[in-house]
Design a protein around this motif. Structure first.
Motif, PDB file in Angstrom:
ATOM      1  N   VAL A 180       1.141  -1.531   0.397  1.00  0.00           N
ATOM      2  CA  VAL A 180      -0.064  -0.171  -0.249  1.00  0.00           C
ATOM      3  C   VAL A 180       0.568   0.930  -0.252  1.00  0.00           C
ATOM      4  CG1 VAL A 180      -1.712   1.417   1.239  1.00  0.00           C
ATOM      5  CG2 VAL A 180      -1.945  -0.977   1.141  1.00  0.00           C
ATOM      6  N   ASP A 181       1.810   1.118   0.979  1.00  0.00           N
ATOM      7  CA  ASP A 181       2.315   2.549   1.152  1.00  0.00           C
ATOM      8  C   ASP A 181       3.759   2.902  -0.467  1.00  0.00           C
ATOM      9  OD1 ASP A 181       2.154   3.055   3.183  1.00  0.00           O
ATOM     10  OD2 ASP A 181       4.001   2.103   4.266  1.00  0.00           O
ATOM     11  N   GLU A 182       3.693   1.488  -1.195  1.00  0.00           N
ATOM     12  CA  GLU A 182       4.227   1.868  -2.278  1.00  0.00           C
ATOM     13  C   GLU A 182       3.505   2.196  -3.534  1.00  0.00           C
ATOM     14  OE1 GLU A 182       5.646  -2.164  -3.691  1.00  0.00           O
ATOM     15  OE2 GLU A 182       6.873  -2.507  -2.141  1.00  0.00           O
ATOM     16  N   ALA A 183       2.398   2.237  -3.074  1.00  0.00           N
ATOM     17  CA  ALA A 183       1.672   3.033  -4.466  1.00  0.00           C
ATOM     18  C   ALA A 183       0.943   4.125  -4.081  1.00  0.00           C
ATOM     19  CB  ALA A 183       0.230   1.804  -4.616  1.00  0.00           C
ATOM     20  N   LEU A 184       1.380   4.524  -2.441  1.00  0.00           N
ATOM     21  CA  LEU A 184       0.618   5.646  -1.816  1.00  0.00           C
ATOM     22  C   LEU A 184       0.786   7.232  -2.618  1.00  0.00           C
ATOM     23  CD1 LEU A 184      -1.227   6.631   0.768  1.00  0.00           C
ATOM     24  CD2 LEU A 184       0.837   6.851   1.767  1.00  0.00           C
ATOM     25  N   PRO A 185       1.592   7.749  -2.910  1.00  0.00           N
ATOM     26  CA  PRO A 185       1.875   8.697  -3.933  1.00  0.00           C
ATOM     27  C   PRO A 185       1.144   8.514  -5.418  1.00  0.00           C
ATOM     28  CG  PRO A 185       4.161   7.551  -3.410  1.00  0.00           C
ATOM     29  CD  PRO A 185       3.130   6.604  -3.235  1.00  0.00           C
ATOM     30  N   ASP A 186       1.586   7.909  -5.707  1.00  0.00           N
ATOM     31  CA  ASP A 186      -0.168   7.897  -6.855  1.00  0.00           C
ATOM     32  C   ASP A 186      -1.532   7.421  -6.444  1.00  0.00           C
ATOM     33  OD1 ASP A 186       2.337   7.064  -8.593  1.00  0.00           O
ATOM     34  OD2 ASP A 186       1.745   4.913  -8.728  1.00  0.00           O
ATOM     35  N   HIS A 187      -1.541   6.746  -5.378  1.00  0.00           N
ATOM     36  CA  HIS A 187      -3.112   7.275  -4.894  1.00  0.00           C
ATOM     37  C   HIS A 187      -3.311   8.456  -4.207  1.00  0.00           C
ATOM     38  CE1 HIS A 187      -6.398   6.096  -2.832  1.00  0.00           C
ATOM     39  NE2 HIS A 187      -5.893   6.741  -1.668  1.00  0.00           N
ATOM     40  N   GLY A 224      -5.258  -3.851  -7.656  1.00  0.00           N
ATOM     41  CA  GLY A 224      -6.079  -5.182  -6.815  1.00  0.00           C
ATOM     42  C   GLY A 224      -5.538  -5.024  -4.994  1.00  0.00           C
ATOM     43  N   LEU A 225      -4.621  -3.525  -4.149  1.00  0.00           N
ATOM     44  CA  LEU A 225      -4.328  -3.452  -3.267  1.00  0.00           C
ATOM     45  C   LEU A 225      -6.166  -3.100  -2.474  1.00  0.00           C
ATOM     46  CD1 LEU A 225      -1.243  -0.937  -4.287  1.00  0.00           C
ATOM     47  CD2 LEU A 225      -1.274  -3.490  -3.887  1.00  0.00           C
ATOM     48  N   ALA A 226      -6.643  -2.663  -2.656  1.00  0.00           N
ATOM     49  CA  ALA A 226      -8.107  -2.434  -1.802  1.00  0.00           C
ATOM     50  C   ALA A 226      -9.590  -2.294  -2.542  1.00  0.00           C
ATOM     51  CB  ALA A 226      -7.906  -0.514  -1.828  1.00  0.00           C
ATOM     52  N   GLY A 227     -10.574  -3.125  -1.368  1.00  0.00           N
ATOM     53  CA  GLY A 227     -11.558  -2.779  -2.453  1.00  0.00           C
ATOM     54  C   GLY A 227     -12.451  -2.056  -1.695  1.00  0.00           C
ATOM     55  N   ALA A 252     -12.341   3.137 -10.204  1.00  0.00           N
ATOM     56  CA  ALA A 252     -11.545   1.807 -10.703  1.00  0.00           C
ATOM     57  C   ALA A 252     -10.707   2.581 -11.452  1.00  0.00           C
ATOM     58  CB  ALA A 252     -12.514   1.356 -12.057  1.00  0.00           C
ATOM     59  N   THR A 253     -10.318   4.046 -11.467  1.00  0.00           N
ATOM     60  CA  THR A 253      -8.474   4.365 -11.798  1.00  0.00           C
ATOM     61  C   THR A 253      -8.086   4.713 -10.385  1.00  0.00           C
ATOM     62  OG1 THR A 253      -9.454   6.642 -12.011  1.00  0.00           O
ATOM     63  CG2 THR A 253      -9.911   5.564 -13.653  1.00  0.00           C
ATOM     64  N   ASP A 254      -8.838   3.995 -10.198  1.00  0.00           N
ATOM     65  CA  ASP A 254      -7.394   4.673  -8.541  1.00  0.00           C
ATOM     66  C   ASP A 254      -6.492   3.494  -8.825  1.00  0.00           C
ATOM     67  OD1 ASP A 254      -6.360   4.671  -5.859  1.00  0.00           O
ATOM     68  OD2 ASP A 254      -7.983   4.529  -4.636  1.00  0.00           O
ATOM     69  N   PRO A 255      -5.116   3.965  -8.414  1.00  0.00           N
ATOM     70  CA  PRO A 255      -4.210   2.861  -8.479  1.00  0.00           C
ATOM     71  C   PRO A 255      -4.392   2.334  -7.376  1.00  0.00           C
ATOM     72  CG  PRO A 255      -3.200   5.004  -8.431  1.00  0.00           C
ATOM     73  CD  PRO A 255      -4.407   5.275  -8.001  1.00  0.00           C
ATOM     74  N   PHE A 256      -5.206   2.305  -5.957  1.00  0.00           N
ATOM     75  CA  PHE A 256      -4.778   0.898  -5.510  1.00  0.00           C
ATOM     76  C   PHE A 256      -5.967   0.269  -5.733  1.00  0.00           C
ATOM     77  CE2 PHE A 256      -4.592   4.056  -1.344  1.00  0.00           C
ATOM     78  CZ  PHE A 256      -3.000   3.792  -0.951  1.00  0.00           C
ATOM     79  N   ALA A 257      -6.866   0.103  -6.860  1.00  0.00           N
ATOM     80  CA  ALA A 257      -8.112  -0.421  -8.029  1.00  0.00           C
ATOM     81  C   ALA A 257      -7.497  -1.237  -8.764  1.00  0.00           C
ATOM     82  CB  ALA A 257      -9.077  -0.055  -7.548  1.00  0.00           C
ATOM     83  N   GLU A 258      -7.054  -0.926  -9.689  1.00  0.00           N
ATOM     84  CA  GLU A 258      -5.746  -0.428 -10.764  1.00  0.00           C
ATOM     85  C   GLU A 258      -4.936  -1.820 -10.063  1.00  0.00           C
ATOM     86  OE1 GLU A 258      -6.203   2.813 -13.520  1.00  0.00           O
ATOM     87  OE2 GLU A 258      -4.488   2.684 -12.347  1.00  0.00           O
TER      88      GLU A 258
END
Length: 96
Positions: free
Chosen positions: A15-22, A72-75, A64-70
């Motif tokens: 999650v933290d790796e993707a946080l800047p994009d989120h 597969g990091l969050a529901g 659907a365009t959230d990096p977390f969704a793309e």
């Protein structure tokens, strides 16, 4: 108005790796006025977003365009409600 509850599906390192994009994605949602508030859940198992000004289909498309969704990091659980009362300054969120 919508309450979006995110639940992490993986460990916090990913999650933290993707946080800047989120966070960049969140900035775009705030820029056009759709997102009103957001933040981490306590304990840190996901997040919460308040959104308004779009219909459910548009909100789903944005989520659907959230990096977390793309990645597969969050529901996401979306609850729609009609604000019949709001605090001063939040009148645009009330129905009608």
């Amino acid at each position: 108005m919508f309450v979006v509850t995110l639940t992490y599906l993986t460990d916090l390192d990913r999650v933290d790796e993707a946080l800047p994009d989120h966070l960049s994605w969140l900035d775009r949602q705030y820029a056009d006025g759709v997102f009103l508030a957001s933040g981490r859940r306590v304990p840190r198992t996901g997040g919460v977003i308040l959104a308004a000004g779009v219909d459910r289909a548009e909100l789903d498309a944005r989520l659907a365009t959230d990096p977390f969704a793309e990645r597969g990091l969050a529901g996401y659980e979306v609850t729609e409600f009609v604000a019949s009362r709001v605090a001063d300054g939040l009148e645009r969120m009330r129905e009608g």
